[in-house]
Design a protein around this motif. Structure first.
Motif, short mmCIF file in Angstrom:
data_model
loop_
_atom_site.label_atom_id
_atom_site.label_comp_id
_atom_site.label_asym_id
_atom_site.label_seq_id
_atom_site.Cartn_x
_atom_site.Cartn_y
_atom_site.Cartn_z
N LEU A 49 8.25 3.45 14.41
CA LEU A 49 7.58 2.45 15.24
C LEU A 49 7.26 3.01 16.62
N ILE A 50 8.25 3.66 17.22
CA ILE A 50 8.03 4.19 18.58
C ILE A 50 6.91 5.23 18.56
N GLN A 51 6.94 6.09 17.55
CA GLN A 51 5.86 7.09 17.44
C GLN A 51 4.50 6.42 17.40
N GLU A 52 4.40 5.46 16.50
CA GLU A 52 3.08 4.87 16.26
C GLU A 52 2.60 4.06 17.46
N LEU A 53 3.51 3.33 18.09
CA LEU A 53 3.09 2.54 19.26
C LEU A 53 2.60 3.46 20.35
N GLU A 70 11.04 5.69 1.08
CA GLU A 70 10.08 6.55 0.40
C GLU A 70 8.70 5.90 0.37
N LEU A 71 8.71 4.60 0.11
CA LEU A 71 7.42 3.89 0.09
C LEU A 71 6.79 3.91 1.49
N VAL A 72 7.64 3.65 2.50
CA VAL A 72 7.11 3.60 3.89
C VAL A 72 6.57 4.96 4.28
N SER A 73 7.30 6.02 3.94
CA SER A 73 6.82 7.34 4.35
C SER A 73 5.55 7.71 3.59
N LEU A 74 5.46 7.21 2.34
CA LEU A 74 4.23 7.43 1.58
C LEU A 74 3.06 6.79 2.33
N TYR A 75 3.31 5.59 2.82
CA TYR A 75 2.28 4.87 3.60
C TYR A 75 1.91 5.67 4.83
N LEU A 76 2.93 6.08 5.58
CA LEU A 76 2.65 6.74 6.86
C LEU A 76 2.01 8.10 6.66
N LEU A 92 -8.09 1.56 10.16
CA LEU A 92 -6.87 2.03 9.49
C LEU A 92 -5.67 1.90 10.41
N HIS A 93 -5.91 2.24 11.68
CA HIS A 93 -4.79 2.18 12.62
C HIS A 93 -4.31 0.74 12.81
N ASP A 94 -5.28 -0.15 12.79
CA ASP A 94 -4.92 -1.57 12.91
C ASP A 94 -4.05 -1.99 11.73
N CYS A 95 -4.42 -1.51 10.54
CA CYS A 95 -3.62 -1.81 9.36
C CYS A 95 -2.22 -1.26 9.52
N LYS A 96 -2.15 -0.05 10.05
CA LYS A 96 -0.84 0.59 10.21
C LYS A 96 0.03 -0.22 11.16
N LEU A 97 -0.57 -0.70 12.23
CA LEU A 97 0.20 -1.51 13.19
C LEU A 97 0.70 -2.79 12.53
N THR A 98 -0.19 -3.42 11.77
CA THR A 98 0.22 -4.66 11.09
C THR A 98 1.36 -4.37 10.13
N PHE A 99 1.24 -3.25 9.43
CA PHE A 99 2.28 -2.85 8.47
C PHE A 99 3.63 -2.73 9.17
N LEU A 100 3.63 -2.02 10.30
CA LEU A 100 4.89 -1.82 11.02
C LEU A 100 5.41 -3.14 11.59
N GLN A 101 4.47 -3.92 12.07
CA GLN A 101 4.85 -5.22 12.64
C GLN A 101 5.60 -6.05 11.61
#
Length: 1862
Positions: free
Chosen positions: A920-924, A868-874, A885-894
Motif C-alpha cells: 500500500l505504501i509503495q503504491e500510494l 499469491e493472488l495479490v502479488s499476481l495482481y500487482l 489501470l492505476h485507478d483500478c489498482k488503488l481501488t483494489f488496495l483500498q
C-alpha cells in the motif's frame, strides 16, 4: 428471529419467518419426497434457515468521537478567555446551564468524556488531542466504505412483508339498536376499490352476546394485513353473517328498522336457542372502510410515495348515501415502529343490509339504493404495527425518522373531531363513522394490552397477501394452497341452498373419506375433510360470498379433484340432517350432476351421468392457486422433471441415450422462461443448476453454467433494481445459499473448474460466444458464491473441534483447487487489464469484484495463498501504469486494506511485517508522483480513511496497538523524506545500490494544498503514536533528512493555521480557487478534511432548540410553526440543503456566509480544534527532538540547531490558540536550558531577533495569560544572555531593534472622543510587560502561574559554576526599552501637529535617536530623519549637527574596532563640534552585528559622506570655523588613500573658508549667526511643557515680533475648546506661576544674548556684543543672559536714581548649535544692579567702546575709512550736544541734591572716576579724529569739539576737578 452463533463462528443462522401460523403444511408434506428430488429441493429451499456470513461486509465498532472544546484564538486587542469566564459565571448564577451546551464534534451531543488518548495517558502524556480525530471528527466507516467504487452493500433479507405497511385490525364490539342477542360472524379482508380486486385472504371473527361468552378465552385474535404502499383505493371489506333465520322466527329486519325496536324476552330466548342448534349461517351485512383518505393524502404532501415519511391518514367514511365523507382526519402514526404504539378506534355505522346479491359491481354503485342500512355500529381497532426485524435492519442511519416526529401539540390539535352531517335527512348522524385516538397505554382491558410493544401475538391471524404470487420477487416461503370462491348457482325454483366442498384423491369409491385438507373458520381446529358455505335462503339464483381455503398435497396426480355437494335445508326446528341435492366436479363454470357413480371422472362413465337443467353450466365459481411448489410455467416444470431424472438416474421412456439431450434442452429452454416466473422460482432453480455444475458431466456442467449466467444476467437487467449487484441475487448469496447444508460436496471446486476452463478456452483464442461478457458482468456473483462455499466448508471442518471463544483457523486450499482458482484469477486479471485500456466500465466493476474476492479469502484461507493472488495482481499492474489501470489498482488496495484483520495481517513470509501495508505504501507514494490529479487526491484520502479506521476501531485502543500501527506505516514518512518516486521504484526492483536523495521533497511539494494536508495529518498521527526509539531512527539518517522532517512539520503549521476572518482573511481562502468546484462539493473551508459535507450533515441533525434566545444565537429558527418560507428555514437540515443547493460557487467566504449560524459556529469550532491539535502535536515532537539532541545521538546541525530554530520561528509567527501558548513556554524554557549556548550564538541572531520580536508582540496582548508568558519568555532570553555572554548588551541591542520593528506594527495611539490622540491599550500593556520583566518581587508568582519552577531564572545550567543573574541589569535593560517605547509613543502622539509644530517634531526625532542609540543603524536612521526635518525648516546649523552626529557614530565604531584612519583624538575633535558624540556607543557598536543591522554598514566612506554633508550645511549656516574643523578630519582619509585630487579640493575649500572667516571678522557690523529667545510656558494645557523654560535658536533675521507670532500660531491651535485662551506676558520679569489665572495659558518670550566662555557676568557694564566678540572661536553657547530694569518703589518707570537692573543668566541642557532648535533651561541665576551701579556701568561701557576703537590695530592704511566711520558713530553718541543728556542726566541724578547724600562715598568716588575717564578718552578720540579727517569732515569735527567743550562746562558744575583734569 435471529439466533446468534456461538463466539468464534462467523455464520449466523436466521430462522425462516413463516408467512402465517395458520398455513400448516406439514400433514401434506409428510409424503415421501425422495422420489421427487426437485420437490425435496424446493421444500429444503423454503424450509432451511438462512445462513448469513457476519464477516462479509466488514465489522467495525467505533469508539466515541472526540469532544471539541472551544479554542480561544486571541488577537492583540481581544480577551475572549475572560469574556467566556464572565459569561459562564453569569450562566451559573442564573442556573441556566443545560447539558446541551457542551460543544460537540458534529451535532451529536456526548457525555463529558476524555479524549480517546486517555487510555494510554499513563504511558505517555500528550500535549493535546490527536490531530487525526480532529481532522475527521465525523468519521463514518460505513459512509467511507460506500464511496469505494464497486462497494458491496449488504441487503436485508427480503420477506414478502419486509417492506411497506403492516396493519392489524381487531374487532372490539358490535352494537345494534335492537341489542346484540345472537352471535354474529364476519370476515375482513383488504380490497382494492378501483381494481375490484381482493388483496388478501379473509380474516374471520365472531361476536357473541355477553351471556354466550366463554370466560376462558382471554384474547381475541387480530387480523394482520400487509400493504405495499398507502393508496386511496385500498379499503377494508367487512362482511357480517348470522345464523340462518328460522322460518316464522325473528327476522333480521329488526336490525334495520328506522325506529328503535325492543325485542321481547321470548324473542331473545328463541333467537339464542335457534343460534345454538343451527350450524349454518347466512349473509347479513357488509361495509367498506377506506384506510387512506384522498383529501388528507393530498394535504400532507401530494401523492404519498412508499418512501414518504409523511404518515398516510386513516379515515372513516360514510357510505350510507354513497358520498364518501371523511368524518375525522387522524394521522396514523407514520413512524412505523419508532414511537410508542398508537392505534385508532374506528366506529363503522355504515353497515348495509344484504337484501339481495351484492356483487363487485354493486359495491362500486354510487347510489346503492338497493342496500338498506343496518342500525348498528361495529367498533374496530386499527393499528400500524412495528416493523419486522428486516425493516429495522433496513432503517437508514440518516435520522430521517426522528426528525419528522409529530409535535405532540400538533397531534392533539389534529385529533379534534369534526362532525359532518349525513347526506340523508334521517335525523341524527347515526351513519357517520366515529374515530377515537388513543395511545397504547390506555387501551381498554380487553386483552389486547397483553401484546404490549411486541410485534405479533401467537394467536394473531396473518392474512396471506395475494399479491405475493404476482410480484416480481423470488418466493421465499413455502405455500401451497387453493382458494375456492363459489359465486352463483342458478336454479329453476327457490331453495335454501348451501354447498359442501371436499378434496378427493380419485373417483374410485364415492364412499371413501376425502382428504383432510380443508381449512376451517374455527380457531384451533385442525384441517377438516370438508367445509360448507353460507346458506342462500329462498333464492332461485343463489349468491355466495365465501372464501374456502384448502391445502394441496405436495405431489399431484391427474386424479386429484374437488367435489361440490349442494344441499337444501329446511329452516325449522327439526332433528333431521339436511339432504344433499346435487354434486359436481370443478371447472370454472359448470353443469351439475344429479347422482355420483363410481369412476365418474372417466370419459367412459360420462354417458351414465344425469345433469340438472339439461346440463347447462349453472354453477359459477372462481379459483385462486397460491403455490411456491408448483410452477405454472411449463418450461420450469420440464426443467424440474429433467432434474429429477438426472438425480435419480432414471431414463425417459424413449431410451437412455437421449437423456442428456433432453436435459440440455430443458436447461437451455430456461433462457426463455418469462421473467416473473423465473424470479419467483429463482432460488430453487439456482440451487439445482449449482447441483448440476457440481456433479454433472462436463457438457452438462457447461450448459448449467451458461444457463446460470443467462438467468443471472436476466435477473440483473429485468428487475426494477438497477444496482450493480441485484438485491435478489445478493439475498440469494448472502442468506439463502447454504451450499446444500453439507448434504453434498461443496460447490466451489466444481464451479471454479467449469468457469476456469471456459476462461482458459477464451484465453486460448477459442470462440466461446457472447456468454463471456455476461460471465464477467456477473463475476461478482460467482466469486461470492465460491467464497461462501469455502467459508461454509471451513466452518463445518472446524465446528466441533474448536474450543469455545476461539476463531476458526484458516483453511489450506487443496493444491489442485488453488491452482485452478489462481488460473481463473489470472484470466480475469487479464480481462481487467485489457478492458481497462479500452476504458470499459465493466473492467472497473470486475476489478472491484476481484478485490473483494481477495478480501473475503483473507478471512477463510491461508493468507499466504491470498498474497499469491495479490502479488499476481500487482505484478500485472506493476509500477506507474496507465491512469485507468492505476485507478483500478488503488481501488483494489483500498478494498483489501479495509479488511477487519488488515492490521494483524502477516507478511508473505511469516517473519515479514505486513505485506499488504508495504504494498500500500509503495503504491500510494507512486500515485503521488503520478500526473493524474484525481488519483493523487484519492491516494491521500485512502490513507487518511485507513488511519481513521484504525484510530476509531475499539479493538486498537491500547497503547501497544497504536504503537504497532504507527510502526506499520512509519516507512511512509521515510519515503516522503526521500521524496523520489524513481528511487523508490528502483529499490522495489532490488537496486539497493541506487541511492539518490534530493534536497527537497519533490513528490510532496508537487501535491496541492488539500492533499498535503491529508498527508501531513497522517504523518503527524504516525509520529504521535511512535515510540521514541523509532522516532530517533528517523533523525539518525542524515542532517538533510532531519531538516526535511522538520520542513514537513513547518508545512503542518502553515497549512493548518487558523486565521480568523478578523485577521483580514477568511479561513480556507487558499490559493486554489474554490469557485472551480461546482455546487456538487461545496468547500466551506479549505483547511478542513474533504469529509466536510459529512460533518455538516451530521451537525445538522442536531435540531435547533425551540426555546432559543438571542443570547445563544438560535433566533434563526422560524418565527412560528406555520411559516416556513424558503428564505428562513426552520431546521438545520433544511438550512444546509438550502445552502448547498443555492449554487454559491463563488467563494469559500460566500459559502460560509450562506450557512446557518449554528453550522458556521460548528465549522469554526472544528477549524480551531484542528489547528490547536496540529500545533500542539508539532510542539510535542519538537520537545522530543530537543531532549534527544542533547545526547548528540541524531543527525542534525549542532552548530545552529536549525531544525529547532525554524520550528520555533514558525510557532511564533502563526496565529495560535491559548492552549498552545500555555504549553509552549515550558518547552521554550527547556529548549533554552538544553541548547542555550547554540541558540544564543552569533549564527542564530536571526532566530533570536525573530523570537524577541514575537515575545514583544505577545507582550502587547490583552489576554493576561498570553502577556504573562511573553514576559517569562523575555526573562528566559535574558537568563540565557547572562549565562552565555555574561552581559545583556547584545540582547539589549536585539530587543531595541525588535521593539523598533514592533512599533511600526502596533498601534500605540488611539483617538479620543474629542478627536485628540492618546496612548493606546497596546502601548500601556507593553509598558506593563516591560516593567514586570524587571519586577523581582512578582517574578516567582509569575513563573509558577505559567507552569515553570520558581527558581527557573536563577538555576545554574550544567557546565557553569555560578549564578550570573542580576536584577539591576535587567532593570537597566527594561528602562532602556521603556525609553524607546516612550519616545515612539511621543512621536506618534505628535502625528496630528507634526507639520505645524516643527520644534516638537524635531524634538521627537531627537528623542527617538537617543532612545535607539544602542543600535547604530536605528540611531543613524532617526538622526537622518531629524536632519531632513531641520533642512525643511532651513535650520542649517542644526541639520549640520545631525550630520556630524551620524559621522561620529560611524567614526566611533571604526575607532573601537581599529578599522580606519582615525584615532581617539579625531573623535575628541569631533566632540568639540558636536558634544552629542558620546562615549557610550563605542562598546556596543561592535556588539550590534545583528542580521540586517550593525557594523557592516559602518565604513570610512559613509563617515566621509556624512562629514561632507555637515560641511555643506555648516557653510550654509555661515559657521565657517566649524567647516574648517570638519575638513581637517576628512583630509587624513584622502591622505591615507593618496587621493590627491580630493586633497586639492579640500585645500581649496579650506582657503575659501578661512577667507570667509576673515571677512566676517573685519565687518564693521559684528557678525551674528543666530538670535536667541527665552520662552516660558505656563498653563496646564501645555502638558509636559507647563512651567518650563526653553531657549530657542532662531535665524538671525528673526525678530521678537516674528517669534511671538510664530509661537502664538502654534499653540493657539492647541487651545481647541473656546474657554482656553493664550496670553503673551509682555515683559521679562520673573513669573510666579501660582499667581496666574487658572485655565489660561501664558507664554513669556524674551530676547537673550549668548554668553562667551570667558565673560565676566558680574560686570555692571552694558553688554555690547561686538565689544566682546573674540577672534576665531567656536560659536558654541550654553549660557545666555538678559537684563531687566525695575524699580523698588513699585512704580513701573522711574528716574535714573530709582532704576535698578536685574541680570538673568540661563544655563541650557547642552549647547547651541544643537541637534534641536530649542534647549531646556536647567539653571537660572539672577544678579541685581543698583541705580548708581547702572549709571557707572553705562558710562564705563561707552568708555570701553571708544578705547577699543582707538586701540584696535589696523593692518594697513587702507583700513582708515572703516575705522573713521565707526569712530564718528561712537563720538557722536558720546559728546554731541544733543546727547549730553546721557552723561548729564547721570550727574543731575546722582551728584546734586538729595540723592547725592544717599550715595556711599565709595560709590561716589567710582562714579566721578568713571566720568573723568570717559571725558579723557573722548578728548583723545577727538584728536585722533582730527588726524583722520579730510576737508569734508571739518564742520563735523568743529561740532564735536564744541560739544565736548560745552559738556565739560556742564560737568564742571558737579565735578569742579574736571577742569583741571582735562
Amino acid at each position: 428471529m435471529e439466533s446468534l452463533s456461538p463466539s468464534g463462528h462467523r455464520f449466523r443462522r436466521i430462522p425462516r419467518q413463516s408467512i402465517a401460523t395458520n398455513l400448516k403444511l406439514d400433514p401434506l408434506l409428510d409424503e415421501n419426497l425422495e422420489q421427487w428430488p426437485h420437490l425435496n429441493e424446493l421444500v429444503q429451499c423454503y424450509r432451511t434457515d438462512w445462513v448469513k456470513d457476519e464477516n462479509k461486509y466488514g465489522h467495525y465498532e467505533s469508539v466515541s468521537p472526540v469532544l471539541f472544546q472551544t479554542q480561544i484564538f486571541e488577537g492583540p486587542d481581544t480577551d475572549i478567555e475572560t469574556e467566556i469566564q464572565l459569561s459562564s459565571a453569569r450562566q451559573i448564577r442564573a442556573e441556566d446551564t443545560t447539558d446541551d451546551d457542551i460543544p460537540s464534534t458534529s451535532g451529536r451531543q456526548f457525555p463529558d468524556a476524555t479524549f480517546s488518548d486517555s487510555s494510554h495517558s499513563k504511558v505517555l502524556k500528550h500535549f493535546g488531542q490527536s490531530p487525526l480525530p480532529a481532522y475527521e471528527p465525523a468519521f463514518d466507516w460505513e459512509n467511507e466504505r460506500s464511496m469505494i467504487f464497486g462497494q458491496r452493500t449488504p441487503e436485508t433479507p427480503t420477506t414478502h412483508y419486509g417492506s411497506g405497511l403492516k396493519i392489524s385490525v381487531k374487532v372490539l364490539s358490535l352494537l345494534f339498536q335492537a341489542g346484540l342477542v345472537e352471535p354474529f360472524y364476519g370476515t375482513i379482508c383488504l380490497y382494492n376499490r378501483e381494481r375490484r380486486e381482493k388483496l388478501s385472504e379473509d380474516f374471520f371473527f365472531r361476536i357473541l352476546p355477553t351471556e354466550m361468552q366463554d370466560a376462558s378465552i382471554t384474547y381475541e385474535p387480530r387480523g394482520v394485513f400487509y400493504l405495499d404502499a398507502p393508496s386511496a383505493s385500498i379499503c377494508l371489506l367487512i362482511q357480517l353473517e348470522k345464523t340462518v333465520t328460522e322460518e316464522g322466527g325473528v327476522t333480521s329486519s329488526v336490525y334495520s328498522h328506522k325506529e328503535p325496536v325492543h325485542l321481547t324476552e321470548r324473542e331473545r330466548q328463541k333467537l339464542q336457542v335457534w343460534s345454538r342448534i343451527m350450524p349454518y349461517r347466512e349473509s347479513f351485512a357488509w361495509a367498506i372502510v377506506p384506510l387512506f383518505d384522498n383529501s388528507i393524502t393530498a394535504a400532507s404532501g401530494g401523492s404519498t410515495s412508499p418512501g414518504s415519511p409523511l404518515a398516510p391518514s386513516v379515515s372513516g367514511s360514510n357510505s350510507h348515501e354513497g358520498v364518501s365523507e371523511p368524518t375525522a382526519k387522524i394521522t396514523l402514526d407514520g413512524k412505523l415502529g419508532y414511537s410508542s404504539r398508537s392505534s385508532v378506534i374506528v366506529e363503522i355505522s355504515n353497515l348495509n343490509k344484504v337484501k339481495e346479491s351484492y356483487t363487485e359491481e354493486s359495491l362500486q354503485d354510487p347510489k346503492r339504493k338497493v342496500h338498506k342500512p343496518v342500525k348498528g355500529v361495529l367498533r374496530l381497532e386499527i393499528e400500524k404495527l412495528q416493523a419486522s426485524h428486516a425493516d429495522l435492519e433496513n432503517v437508514s442511519e440518516s435520522g430521517s425518522v426522528t426528525n419528522d416526529s409529530i409535535d405532540p401539540a400538533d397531534r392533539i390539535a389534529d385529533s379534534t373531531f369534526t362532525k359532518c352531517p349525513s347526506n340523508g335527512s334521517d335525523g341524527p348522524q347515526h351513519s357517520n363513522s366515529k374515530w377515537n385516538f388513543f395511545d397504547g397505554k390506555e387501551i381498554p382491558k380487553n386483552g389486547s394490552n397483553a401484546v404490549g410493544y411486541s410485534d405479533l401475538n401467537a394467536d394473531d391471524f396473518q392474512a396471506f397477501d395475494f399479491r405475493s404470487t404476482t410480484r416480481n420477487e423470488p418466493f421465499l416461503q413455502l405455500f401451497h394452497c387453493l382458494y375456492v370462491y363459489p359465486l352463483t348457482v342458478s336454479l329453476n325454483r327457490k331453495r335454501n341452498l348451501f354447498i359442501r366442498i371436499e378434496l378427493r384423491k380419485d373417483d374410485a369409491d364415492a364412499r371413501r373419506q376425502p382428504l383432510e385438507a380443508m381449512c376451517t373458520r374455527e380457531p384451533d381446529v385442525s384441517l377438516q375433510k370438508w367445509v360448507h358455505t353460507q346458506v342462500a335462503v329462498g333464492a332461485r339464483a343463489a349468491c355466495y360470498h365465501d372464501e374456502i381455503k384448502l391445502f394441496l398435497p405436495a405431489i399431484w396426480t391427474p386424479m386429484h379433484h374437488l367435489l361440490f355437494t349442494f344441499f337444501h335445508i329446511d329452516l325449522q326446528t327439526k332433528l333431521e340432517a339436511p339432504k344433499p341435492v346435487i354434486r359436481l366436479r370443478s371447472e370454472i363454470s359448470l353443469p351439475i350432476m344429479k347422482e355420483l357413480v363410481p369412476h365418474y371422472l372417466q370419459d367412459s362413465g360420462k354417458e351414465r351421468l344425469d345433469y340438472l337443467e339439461d346440463g347447462k353450466n349453472i354453477f359459477r365459481l372462481r379459483l385462486r392457486l397460491c403455490s411456491s411448489l408448483y410452477p405454472v410455467n411449463e418450461r420450469i416444470r420440464d426443467f424440474f422433471l429433467e432434474y429429477d431424472r438426472h438425480t435419480l438416474r432414471t431414463s425417459p421412456p424413449w431410451g437412455s441415450e437421449l437423456l442428456e439431450v433432453s436435459e440440455l434442452e430443458a436447461i437451455n429452454s430456461l433462457k426463455n422462461v418469462d421473467s416473473t416466473a423465473l424470479l419467483q422460482f429463482l432460488h430453487p432453480i439456482l440451487n439445482m443448476l449449482l447441483h448440476l455444475i457440481g456433479n454433472g458431466g462436463e457438457t452438462l456442467q457447461v450448459a448449467a453454467f451458461r444457463a446460470m449466467v443467462n438467468i443471472l444476467t436476466r435477473v440483473q437487467h429485468e428487475s426494477v433494481d438497477d444496482a450493480e449487484r441485484n438485491r435478489f441475487l445478493v439475498n440469494y448469496v448472502d442468506y439463502a445459499f447454504d451450499d446444500f447444508g453439507g448434504r453434498q460436496p461443496p460447490v466451489y471446486p466444481g464451479l471454479s473448474t467449469v468457469w476456469g476452463s471456459l476462461a482458459r478456452s477464451k484465453a486460448k483464442g477459442y470462440r466461446v460466444g457472447p456468454v463471456y461478457d455476461d460471465v464477467l458482468a456477473m463475476a461478482w456473483f460467482f466469486l461470492e458464491l465460491i467464497v461462501k462455499s469455502m467459508a461454509l466448508e471451513q466452518t463445518r471442518l472446524f465446528y466441533h473441534s474448536l474450543p469455545l471463544g476461539e476463531d476458526v483457523p484458516p483453511m489450506q486450499l487443496k493444491e489442485g483447487v488453488f491452482r485452478c482458482i489462481l488460473q481463473l484469477y489470472d484470466c480475469l486479471l487479464t480481462e481487467v487489464h485489457e478492458r481497462c485500456k479500452k476504458g470499459l466500465s465493466l473492467a472497473k466493476r470486475l476489478n472491484s469484484s476481484l478485490a473483494f474476492f481477495c478480501y473475503d479469502l483473507l478471512s477463510i484461507i491461508e493468507p499466504r495463498q491470498v498474497f499469491e493472488l495479490v502479488s499476481l495482481y500487482l505484478d500485472k499492474f506493476s509500477g506507474v501504469c496507465q491512469s485507468a489501470l492505476h485507478d483500478c489498482k488503488l481501488t483494489f488496495l483500498q478494498i483489501i486494506c479495509d479488511h477487519d484483520l488488515f492490521v494483524e495481517m502477516p507478511g508473505r513470509d511469516p517473519s515479514d511485517r505486513n505485506y499488504l501495508s508495504a504494498v500500500l505504501i509503495q503504491e500510494l507514494f507512486l500515485t503521488w508522483d503520478h500526473d493524474d490529479l484525481s488519483q493523487r487526491a484519492k491516494a491521500a484520502r485512502i490513507l487518511v480513511v485507513l488511519l481513521c479506521k484504525h484510530e476509531f476501531d475499539s479493538r486498537y485502543q491500547k497503547h501497544e496497538d497504536k504503537l504497532y500501527i504507527a510502526q506499520l506505516y512509519f516507512p511512509l514518512i521515510g519515503q516522503i523524506l526521500h521524496g523520489n518516486g524513481l528511487l523508490f521504484h528502483a529499490r522495489l526492483c532490488g537496486l539497493n545500490g541506487f541511492t539518490l536523495i534530493l534536497d527537497e521533497m519533490p513528490v510532496f511539494y508537487n501535491l496541492n494544498a488539500v492533499e498535503k494536508r491529508e498527508v501531513l495529518i497522517v504523518v503527524l498521527h504516525i509520529v504521535r503514536n511512535l515510540d521514541d526509539a523509532s522516532l530517533v531512527k528517523a533523525w539518525q539518517q542524515s542532517i538533510a533528512r532531519t531538516r526535511l522532517f522538520f520542513k514537513l512539520l513547518e508545512e503542518c503549521l502553515i497549512l493548518f493555521e487558523h486565521r480568523k476572518p478578523a485577521d483580514g482573511m477568511l479561513v480556507g481562502c487558499s490559493s486554489r480557487s474554490p469557485s472551480g468546484d461546482g455546487p456538487v462539493s461545496p468547500k466551506y473551508s479549505d483547511r478542513l478534511s474533504p469529509a466536510i459535507n459529512n460533518y455538516l450533515a451530521e451537525a445538522s441533525r442536531q435540531e435547533v432548540r425551540p426555546q432559543g434566545t438571542p443570547e445563544n444565537g438560535y433566533l434563526w429558527q422560524r418565527a412560528n410553526s406555520h411559516l416556513s418560507s424558503p428564505s428562513q428555514p426552520y431546521s438545520l437540515r433544511e438550512a444546509l440543503a438550502q445552502a448547498q443547493s443555492s449554487r454559491i460557487g463563488a467563494s469559500t467566504q460566500a459559502l460560509r456566509e450562506s450557512l446557518h449560524p449554528i453550522l458556521r459556529q460548528k465549522l469554526e469550532l472544528w477549524e480551531e480544534n484542528l489547528s490547536a491539535a496540529v500545533s500542539l502535536q508539532v510542539l510535542e515532537i519538537t520537545e522530543k527532538f530537543s531532549t534527544t539532541a542533547v545526547s548528540h545521538g541524531i543527525a542534525t546541525d549542532f552548530g545552529k540547531h536549525d531544525c529547532i530554530t525554524s520550528i520555533f520561528m514558525s510557532f511564533f509567527s502563526r496565529n495560535q490558540p491559548l492552549v498552545f501558548w500555555k504549553a509552549l513556554f515550558p518547552v521554550f524554557n527547556s529548549v533554552f536550558n538544553l541548547h542555550g549556548a547554540i541558540l544564543m550564538s552569533r549564527e542564530n541572531d536571526r532566530f533570536l531577533k525573530q523570537v524577541a520580536f514575537h515575545l514583544l508582540r505577545l507582550a502587547v496582548f490583552r489576554n493576561d495569560n498570553i502577556r504573562k508568558r511573553a514576559v517569562i519568555g523575555l526573562q528566559i532570553l535574558i537568563r540565557s544572555s547572562f549565562y552565555y555572554f555574561m552581559q545583556t548588551a547584545r540582547l539589549r541591542v536585539m530587543l531595541t531593534i525588535t521593539l523598533s520593528e514592533l512599533m511600526s506594527d502596533v498601534q500605540v495611539t488611539q483617538m479620543k472622543s474629542d478627536g485628540t490622540l492618546e496612548e493606546s491599550g497596546e502601548a500601556r500593556r507593553l509598558r506593563k510587560s516591560l516593567e514586570e520583566m524587571a519586577d523581582e518581587a512578582r517574578s516567582p508568582n509569575l513563573l509558577s502561574e505559567c507552569g515553570l519552577p520558581e527558581n527557573a531564572l536563577v538555576v545554574i545550567p550544567e557546565k557553569l559554576s555560578e549564578n550570573q543573574w542580576s536584577w539591576s541589569e535587567v532593570k537597566y535593560l527594561s528602562d532602556s526599552l521603556l525609553l524607546a517605547l516612550d519616545a515612539s509613543l511621543e512621536h506618534a502622539l505628535l502625528a496630528s501637529v507634526m507639520t505645524m509644530d516643527r520644534y516638537s517634531a524635531a524634538e521627537s526625532f531627537y528623542k527617538l535617536a537617543l532612545a535607539f542609540a544602542p543600535v547604530p543603524d536605528l540611531h543613524i536612521m532617526w538622526l537622518l530623519h531629524l536632519c531632513d526635518a531641520h533642512q525643511e525648516m532651513q535650520s542649517w546649523a542644526e541639520a549640520a549637527q545631525c550630520a556630524v552626529a551620524v559621522a561620529g557614530v560611524v567614526m566611533q565604531a571604526l575607532v573601537a574596532r581599529n578599522d580606519g584612519v582615525w584615532s581617539r583624538d579625531h573623535v575628541a575633535a569631533l566632540r568639540k563640534i558636536c558634544p552629542m558624540v558620546s562615549r557610550e556607543i563605542t562598546s556596543e557598536a561592535s556588539a550590534a552585528e545583528v542580521e540586517g543591522y550593525g557594523a557592516s554598514k559602518l565604513t570610512v566612506d559613509s563617515a566621509v559622506k556624512y562629514l561632507q554633508l555637515a560641511n555643506k550645511l555648516f557653510s550654509q549656516a555661515e559657521l565657517h570655523h566649524f567647516c574648517a574643523s570638519i575638513l581637517e578630519l576628512v583630509i587624513p582619509v584622502y591622505k591615507s588613500r593618496r587621493a590627491y585630487g580630493q586633497l586639492a579640493k579640500c585645500h581649496t575649500l579650506l582657503t575659501n573658508i578661512y577667507e570667509s572667516i576673515l571677512e566676517q571678522e573685519s565687518s564693521p557690523i559684528p557678525f551674528t549667526d543666530a538670535t536667541y529667545y527665552r520662552v516660558g510656558f505656563y498653563g496646564e494645557k501645555f502638558g509636559k511643557l507647563d512651567r518650563k523654560e526653553y531657549v530657542y535658536r532662531e535665524p538671525r533675521d528673526v525678530r521678537l515680533g516674528d517669534i511671538m507670532e510664530k509661537l502664538s500660531h502654534i499653540y493657539e491651535c492647541r487651545m481647541d475648546d473656546g474657554n482656553q485662551t493664550l496670553h503673551i506676558i509682555p515683559d521679562s520679569r520673573q513669573v510666579k506661576a501660582d499667581d496666574l489665572q487658572a485655565g489660561v495659558c501664558y507664554l513669556q518670550i524674551t530676547a537673550v544674548d549668548p554668553v562667551m566662555e570667558d565673560e565676566d557676568l558680574g560686570s555692571r557694564r552694558e553688554r555690547i556684543f561686538s565689544l566682546s566678540t573674540g577672534t576665531i572661536r567656536a560659536r558654541v553657547f550654553d549660557r545666555f543672559l538678559f537684563d531687566t530694569p525695575f524699580t523698588k518703589n513699585g512704580k513701573t518707570q522711574g528716574g535714573l536714581e530709582d532704576q535698578w537692573k536685574r541680570r538673568s543668566v540661563l544655563q541650557t541642557e547642552g549647547s547651541f548649535p544643537a541637534l534641536v532648535n530649542r534647549l531646556l533651561v536647567i539653571k537660572s541665576e539672577c544678579l541685581e544692579f543698583s541705580p548708581v551701579e547702572n549709571a557707572i556701568g553705562m558710562i564705563e561701557t561707552r568708555t570701553a567702546a571708544l578705547r577699543n576703537e582707538l586701540e584696535e590695530p589696523r593692518s594697513s592704511e587702507g583700513d582708515q575709512l572703516p575705522r573713521l566711520q565707526s569712530l564718528q558713530r561712537i563720538l557722536q553718541g558720546s559728546v554731541a550736544v544733543q546727547v549730553n543728556s546721557g552723561v548729564l542726566s547721570v550727574c543731575t541724578a546722582f551728584l546734586s541734591g538729595e540723592p547725592a547724600t544717599r550715595l556711599r562715598s565709595q560709590e561716589l568716588q567710582q562714579l566721578i572716576a568713571a566720568l573723568l575717564e570717559f571725558m579723557a578718552v573722548c578728548k583723545r578720540a577727538i584728536r585722533v579724529h582730527f588726524r583722520l579727517i579730510g576737508e569734508e569732515d571739518q564742520d563735523f569735527h568743529t561740532q564735536l569739539v564744541n560739544g565736548f567743550q560745552s559738556l565739560t562746562a556742564e560737568l564742571s558744575h558737579y565735578i569742579p576737578a574736571i577742569l583741571s583734569e582735562l
